[in-house]
Design a protein around this motif. Structure first.
Motif, PDB file in Angstrom:
ATOM      1  N   VAL A 137       0.842  -1.202   0.000  1.00 14.12           N
ATOM      2  CA  VAL A 137       0.000   0.000   0.000  1.00 14.12           C
ATOM      3  C   VAL A 137       0.875   1.249   0.000  1.00 14.12           C
ATOM      4  O   VAL A 137       0.612   2.203  -0.742  1.00 14.12           O
ATOM      5  N   ARG A 138       1.926   1.234   0.792  1.00 12.88           N
ATOM      6  CA  ARG A 138       2.819   2.402   0.840  1.00 12.88           C
ATOM      7  C   ARG A 138       3.487   2.649  -0.509  1.00 12.88           C
ATOM      8  O   ARG A 138       3.675   3.793  -0.913  1.00 12.88           O
ATOM      9  N   ARG A 139       3.854   1.574  -1.205  1.00 10.58           N
ATOM     10  CA  ARG A 139       4.438   1.736  -2.547  1.00 10.58           C
ATOM     11  C   ARG A 139       3.417   2.362  -3.493  1.00 10.58           C
ATOM     12  O   ARG A 139       3.756   3.228  -4.301  1.00 10.58           O
ATOM     13  N   ALA A 140       2.165   1.934  -3.404  1.00 11.17           N
ATOM     14  CA  ALA A 140       1.116   2.502  -4.258  1.00 11.17           C
ATOM     15  C   ALA A 140       0.932   3.987  -3.960  1.00 11.17           C
ATOM     16  O   ALA A 140       0.839   4.812  -4.878  1.00 11.17           O
ATOM     17  N   LEU A 141       0.896   4.346  -2.684  1.00 11.17           N
ATOM     18  CA  LEU A 141       0.733   5.750  -2.317  1.00 11.17           C
ATOM     19  C   LEU A 141       1.937   6.583  -2.747  1.00 11.17           C
ATOM     20  O   LEU A 141       1.797   7.737  -3.144  1.00 11.17           O
ATOM     21  N   LYS A 142       3.123   5.987  -2.714  1.00 12.45           N
ATOM     22  CA  LYS A 142       4.329   6.697  -3.173  1.00 12.45           C
ATOM     23  C   LYS A 142       4.238   6.975  -4.664  1.00 12.45           C
ATOM     24  O   LYS A 142       4.594   8.061  -5.124  1.00 12.45           O
ATOM     25  N   VAL A 143       3.743   6.002  -5.440  1.00  9.36           N
ATOM     26  CA  VAL A 143       3.557   6.206  -6.878  1.00  9.36           C
ATOM     27  C   VAL A 143       2.606   7.379  -7.104  1.00  9.36           C
ATOM     28  O   VAL A 143       2.864   8.258  -7.935  1.00  9.36           O
ATOM     29  N   LEU A 144       1.508   7.411  -6.367  1.00 12.82           N
ATOM     30  CA  LEU A 144       0.537   8.503  -6.510  1.00 12.82           C
ATOM     31  C   LEU A 144       1.128   9.839  -6.081  1.00 12.82           C
ATOM     32  O   LEU A 144       0.880  10.870  -6.704  1.00 12.82           O
TER      33      LEU A 144
END
Length: 148
Positions: A120-127
């Motif tokens: 989830v943190r990786r996804a939020l970092k992408v965003l």
């Protein structure tokens, strides 16, 4: 006393086992205790090795179950963070989340997508890197007015 670099050696061994298919996607890793006994090191040393693999996205922690190799179970977990980022970007683009509004919490996204907190943190970092969201410590991810 554990030899220097033992955690790196354990992480490298597990990396090779994952790459070579000895540990299949979706399969459970041996327990911390099992790995510690096998390699003659402490559980702390094993935890450091496992944390490195989790940060690389090779394994994930499933609370109450243990650690598993990413992939399998009908979901390609190696790209789960991309799928989550795409889903959330789509919801932002279609107006489900308006500028300044909070996205669901990490815990909610973990439960919804059945992935690890790191995913989830990786996804939020992408965003965040794409300027869809602004991440505020203690508050969460807020939709950025830049892309709206």
């Amino acid at each position: 006393m554990t030899p220097r670099g033992a955690s790196n050696r354990i992480a490298e061994l597990l990396r090779h086992q994952i790459r070579d298919g000895v540990l299949d996607p979706g399969s459970a890793l041996p327990s911390e205790v099992g790995l510690a006994e096998k390699h003659g090191v402490s559980r702390g040393t094993v935890r450091v090795a496992l944390q490195a693999l989790a940060e690389e996205g090779l394994i994930e922690v499933q609370p109450g179950i243990g650690r598993r190799v990413v992939g399998g179970s009908g979901v390609d977990r190696s790209t789960a963070y991309k799928r989550i980022a795409e889903d959330l970007a789509g919801l932002i683009a279609n107006g489900t989340f308006s500028p300044g509004s909070r996205l669901p919490s990490e815990a909610d996204l973990v439960a919804q997508y059945r992935v690890s907190r790191n995913t989830v943190r990786r996804a939020l970092k992408v965003l965040s890197d794409s300027e869809y969201v602004v991440i505020r410590h203690g508050i969460g991810a807020l939709v950025s007015p830049v892309n709206c």
